[in-house]
Design a protein around this motif. Sequence first.
Motif, PDB file in Angstrom:
ATOM      1  N   LYS A 179       1.604  -7.167   1.102  1.00  0.00           N
ATOM      2  CA  LYS A 179       2.110  -6.057   0.942  1.00  0.00           C
ATOM      3  C   LYS A 179       2.383  -5.368   2.351  1.00  0.00           C
ATOM      4  CE  LYS A 179       0.528  -5.499  -3.642  1.00  0.00           C
ATOM      5  NZ  LYS A 179      -0.195  -4.565  -4.724  1.00  0.00           N
ATOM      6  N   GLY A 180       2.446  -5.903   3.528  1.00  0.00           N
ATOM      7  CA  GLY A 180       2.797  -5.311   4.750  1.00  0.00           C
ATOM      8  C   GLY A 180       1.494  -5.148   5.703  1.00  0.00           C
ATOM      9  N   ALA A 181       0.471  -5.519   5.114  1.00  0.00           N
ATOM     10  CA  ALA A 181      -1.007  -5.119   5.814  1.00  0.00           C
ATOM     11  C   ALA A 181      -1.675  -6.457   6.010  1.00  0.00           C
ATOM     12  CB  ALA A 181      -1.722  -4.239   4.745  1.00  0.00           C
ATOM     13  N   ARG A 182      -2.108  -6.479   7.261  1.00  0.00           N
ATOM     14  CA  ARG A 182      -2.876  -7.987   7.731  1.00  0.00           C
ATOM     15  C   ARG A 182      -4.334  -7.362   7.957  1.00  0.00           C
ATOM     16  NH1 ARG A 182      -0.832 -12.154  10.744  1.00  0.00           N
ATOM     17  NH2 ARG A 182       1.095 -10.923  11.251  1.00  0.00           N
ATOM     18  N   ARG A 183      -5.072  -7.971   6.569  1.00  0.00           N
ATOM     19  CA  ARG A 183      -6.279  -7.363   6.519  1.00  0.00           C
ATOM     20  C   ARG A 183      -7.436  -8.412   6.279  1.00  0.00           C
ATOM     21  NH1 ARG A 183      -5.094  -2.253   2.342  1.00  0.00           N
ATOM     22  NH2 ARG A 183      -3.684  -1.121   3.822  1.00  0.00           N
ATOM     23  N   TRP A 184      -6.934  -9.640   5.625  1.00  0.00           N
ATOM     24  CA  TRP A 184      -7.772 -10.867   5.116  1.00  0.00           C
ATOM     25  C   TRP A 184      -7.537 -12.079   6.281  1.00  0.00           C
ATOM     26  CZ3 TRP A 184      -4.243  -7.605   2.645  1.00  0.00           C
ATOM     27  CH2 TRP A 184      -4.831  -6.766   1.524  1.00  0.00           C
ATOM     28  N   ILE A 185      -8.801 -12.802   5.763  1.00  0.00           N
ATOM     29  CA  ILE A 185      -8.780 -13.934   6.673  1.00  0.00           C
ATOM     30  C   ILE A 185      -8.892 -15.146   5.201  1.00  0.00           C
ATOM     31  CG2 ILE A 185      -9.845 -15.701   7.897  1.00  0.00           C
ATOM     32  CD1 ILE A 185     -11.095 -13.592   9.480  1.00  0.00           C
ATOM     33  N   ASP A 186      -8.003 -16.021   5.289  1.00  0.00           N
ATOM     34  CA  ASP A 186      -8.006 -17.045   4.089  1.00  0.00           C
ATOM     35  C   ASP A 186      -8.840 -18.032   4.565  1.00  0.00           C
ATOM     36  OD1 ASP A 186      -7.283 -18.609   1.919  1.00  0.00           O
ATOM     37  OD2 ASP A 186      -5.555 -18.785   2.642  1.00  0.00           O
ATOM     38  N   LEU A 187     -10.055 -18.150   3.785  1.00  0.00           N
ATOM     39  CA  LEU A 187     -11.143 -19.086   3.920  1.00  0.00           C
ATOM     40  C   LEU A 187     -10.901 -20.286   3.007  1.00  0.00           C
ATOM     41  CD1 LEU A 187     -14.448 -16.879   4.315  1.00  0.00           C
ATOM     42  CD2 LEU A 187     -12.901 -17.851   6.234  1.00  0.00           C
ATOM     43  N   GLY A 188      -9.827 -20.307   2.452  1.00  0.00           N
ATOM     44  CA  GLY A 188      -9.280 -21.636   1.479  1.00  0.00           C
ATOM     45  C   GLY A 188     -10.176 -21.280   0.029  1.00  0.00           C
ATOM     46  N   PHE A 189     -11.326 -20.820   0.063  1.00  0.00           N
ATOM     47  CA  PHE A 189     -12.048 -20.760  -1.346  1.00  0.00           C
ATOM     48  C   PHE A 189     -11.990 -19.329  -1.573  1.00  0.00           C
ATOM     49  CE2 PHE A 189     -15.131 -20.866   1.789  1.00  0.00           C
ATOM     50  CZ  PHE A 189     -16.241 -19.802   1.565  1.00  0.00           C
ATOM     51  N   ASP A 232       5.333   4.540   8.036  1.00  0.00           N
ATOM     52  CA  ASP A 232       6.096   5.108   6.855  1.00  0.00           C
ATOM     53  C   ASP A 232       5.483   5.469   5.637  1.00  0.00           C
ATOM     54  OD1 ASP A 232       8.131   5.144   8.937  1.00  0.00           O
ATOM     55  OD2 ASP A 232       9.146   3.349   7.992  1.00  0.00           O
ATOM     56  N   TYR A 233       4.696   4.538   5.128  1.00  0.00           N
ATOM     57  CA  TYR A 233       4.120   4.654   3.788  1.00  0.00           C
ATOM     58  C   TYR A 233       2.953   5.754   3.893  1.00  0.00           C
ATOM     59  CZ  TYR A 233      -0.440   2.330   4.939  1.00  0.00           C
ATOM     60  OH  TYR A 233      -1.662   2.027   5.423  1.00  0.00           O
ATOM     61  N   GLN A 234       2.418   5.772   4.910  1.00  0.00           N
ATOM     62  CA  GLN A 234       1.154   6.827   5.354  1.00  0.00           C
ATOM     63  C   GLN A 234       1.863   8.287   5.274  1.00  0.00           C
ATOM     64  OE1 GLN A 234      -0.375   5.472   8.859  1.00  0.00           O
ATOM     65  NE2 GLN A 234      -1.938   4.057   7.789  1.00  0.00           N
ATOM     66  N   ARG A 235       2.983   8.345   5.845  1.00  0.00           N
ATOM     67  CA  ARG A 235       3.888   9.632   5.717  1.00  0.00           C
ATOM     68  C   ARG A 235       4.221  10.267   4.434  1.00  0.00           C
ATOM     69  NH1 ARG A 235       7.785   8.497  10.922  1.00  0.00           N
ATOM     70  NH2 ARG A 235       6.459   8.166  12.626  1.00  0.00           N
ATOM     71  N   GLU A 236       4.851   8.864   3.723  1.00  0.00           N
ATOM     72  CA  GLU A 236       5.189   9.120   2.347  1.00  0.00           C
ATOM     73  C   GLU A 236       4.049   9.914   1.551  1.00  0.00           C
ATOM     74  OE1 GLU A 236       6.856   5.437   1.348  1.00  0.00           O
ATOM     75  OE2 GLU A 236       8.762   6.050   2.434  1.00  0.00           O
ATOM     76  N   ARG A 237       2.797   9.244   1.674  1.00  0.00           N
ATOM     77  CA  ARG A 237       1.738   9.794   0.874  1.00  0.00           C
ATOM     78  C   ARG A 237       1.469  11.153   1.304  1.00  0.00           C
ATOM     79  NH1 ARG A 237      -2.504   4.720   1.139  1.00  0.00           N
ATOM     80  NH2 ARG A 237      -1.663   3.068  -0.108  1.00  0.00           N
ATOM     81  N   VAL A 238       1.655  11.701   2.480  1.00  0.00           N
ATOM     82  CA  VAL A 238       1.318  13.077   2.877  1.00  0.00           C
ATOM     83  C   VAL A 238       2.316  13.959   2.499  1.00  0.00           C
ATOM     84  CG1 VAL A 238       1.006  14.658   4.717  1.00  0.00           C
ATOM     85  CG2 VAL A 238       0.084  12.463   4.944  1.00  0.00           C
ATOM     86  N   LEU A 239       3.577  13.468   2.319  1.00  0.00           N
ATOM     87  CA  LEU A 239       4.588  14.311   1.673  1.00  0.00           C
ATOM     88  C   LEU A 239       4.539  14.232   0.284  1.00  0.00           C
ATOM     89  CD1 LEU A 239       7.474  12.932   4.151  1.00  0.00           C
ATOM     90  CD2 LEU A 239       6.445  15.324   4.270  1.00  0.00           C
ATOM     91  N   THR A 240       4.266  13.356  -0.442  1.00  0.00           N
ATOM     92  CA  THR A 240       4.075  13.184  -1.815  1.00  0.00           C
ATOM     93  C   THR A 240       2.910  14.071  -2.153  1.00  0.00           C
ATOM     94  OG1 THR A 240       4.665  10.885  -1.749  1.00  0.00           O
ATOM     95  CG2 THR A 240       3.642  11.681  -3.809  1.00  0.00           C
ATOM     96  N   LEU A 241       1.725  14.266  -1.528  1.00  0.00           N
ATOM     97  CA  LEU A 241       0.605  15.144  -1.740  1.00  0.00           C
ATOM     98  C   LEU A 241       1.226  16.583  -1.905  1.00  0.00           C
ATOM     99  CD1 LEU A 241      -2.383  15.855  -2.042  1.00  0.00           C
ATOM    100  CD2 LEU A 241      -2.307  16.187   0.549  1.00  0.00           C
ATOM    101  N   LEU A 242       1.912  16.895  -0.609  1.00  0.00           N
ATOM    102  CA  LEU A 242       2.675  18.327  -0.695  1.00  0.00           C
ATOM    103  C   LEU A 242       3.557  18.728  -1.555  1.00  0.00           C
ATOM    104  CD1 LEU A 242       3.209  18.450   3.178  1.00  0.00           C
ATOM    105  CD2 LEU A 242       1.177  19.284   1.953  1.00  0.00           C
ATOM    106  N   ASP A 243       4.430  17.836  -2.383  1.00  0.00           N
ATOM    107  CA  ASP A 243       5.050  17.889  -3.498  1.00  0.00           C
ATOM    108  C   ASP A 243       5.491  16.386  -4.040  1.00  0.00           C
ATOM    109  OD1 ASP A 243       6.897  19.027  -5.215  1.00  0.00           O
ATOM    110  OD2 ASP A 243       8.659  19.365  -3.849  1.00  0.00           O
ATOM    111  N   PRO A 244       4.545  16.617  -5.132  1.00  0.00           N
ATOM    112  CA  PRO A 244       4.942  14.974  -5.944  1.00  0.00           C
ATOM    113  C   PRO A 244       6.122  15.249  -6.769  1.00  0.00           C
ATOM    114  CG  PRO A 244       3.069  16.458  -6.679  1.00  0.00           C
ATOM    115  CD  PRO A 244       3.348  16.991  -5.517  1.00  0.00           C
ATOM    116  N   THR A 245       6.580  16.315  -7.085  1.00  0.00           N
ATOM    117  CA  THR A 245       7.655  16.519  -7.935  1.00  0.00           C
ATOM    118  C   THR A 245       8.917  15.893  -7.259  1.00  0.00           C
ATOM    119  OG1 THR A 245       8.232  18.727  -7.489  1.00  0.00           O
ATOM    120  CG2 THR A 245       6.302  18.314  -9.314  1.00  0.00           C
TER     121      THR A 245
END
Length: 368
Positions: free
Chosen positions: A98-108, A205-218
């Motif tokens: 999902k656009g994030a590089r956070r994991w190392i694949d160890l196989g199992f 971009d997704y972080q900015r969207e979260r802030v803007l959504t917080l200000l006006d989720p409607t």
Amino acid sequence: MTRRELWLRIRPWVMVFDPTLLIILGVLVTLSLVTMASSANNFPGRFDGHVKNLLFAFCVMWVMANVPPRLLMRAAVPIYVAAVTLLIAVALFGTVKKGARRWIDLGFMQLQPSEFLKIGLPLMLAWYFHMREATLGWKDFALAAVLMLIPVGLILKQPDLGTATLVAVGGFSVIFFAGLSWKVLAALGIGGLASLPLAWTFMHDYQRERVLTLLDPTKDPLGKGFHIIQSTIAIGSGGIFGKGWMQGTQTHLEFIPERTTDFIFSVYSEEFGFVGNCLLLVVYFLLLARGLIIAGNAPTLFARLFSGAIVLILFMYAFVNMGMVSGILPVVGVPLPFMSYGGTALMTLAVGCGVLMSVNRHRQLVQS
């Protein structure tokens, strides 16, 4: 060997839990199981998985309660170096989801090294300040800041703002408890506020969207604002006493997203209302208060700093989760301590509580 002799031999390894802390956690886990039974009603196997995770967390807590603080000190540098090395490996060879590089694949399994830093960074800084206790100066605080910024910067690059925030809080709490001047703290606060416009330009971009959504989720009620809108509706509809266990309409009509993980507080609020929320806040307050008492009575600087950092990490987990679910903070992936479904974060919290018990237990052994 008689049964009594056997019990006397194993008793020091079994009776390691702090009774007060254990009772508080017992109440919290009970609330968790009741809420999970409702929120996971349409998730086959989710409640059973949560029970297994809690049992495993209890075992992890028991193991950590048996580990003396002096052994933790010896492990501080290797754990920190190994965790930072793994973060570098993630940046170079990590798996992208999902656009994030956070994991190392160890196989199992998929390994997320950033989780180790939630405990590893405070452990390292507590060891560092303990070793420099007699000659502590501004250079030591500067070097500690560098030790903190290296992993935080690597985690932000993944990007993972939620984990980076928790890691930074854990590290900064050690620096603060070690004696950071209030003047420096005020200057950092002013500098941080002044740099917000610059920080905005570096946000994804997704972080900015979260802030803007917080200000006006409607603005996007069926898209990015859906989480916050449905969550606040559930919390508000609980009223004073709640709708009753298993009676939450937002929950069982599946309007609440991620209702067994990040948004389980919405389920709890809808079914148990304002009174239930007050009870939960009291339980968390008692958990934090007991942790601070243990930290304040710790016999060494290392134990005091590490215990204090663990307490602040527990606070941040609860504060950030309740804040984002209530619509006062941006939505980030931070679970509610001992309530949300999940394995990795629960193990981190179990390690922290086990360390608190170890610090208190070995203080009593030293005094006796």
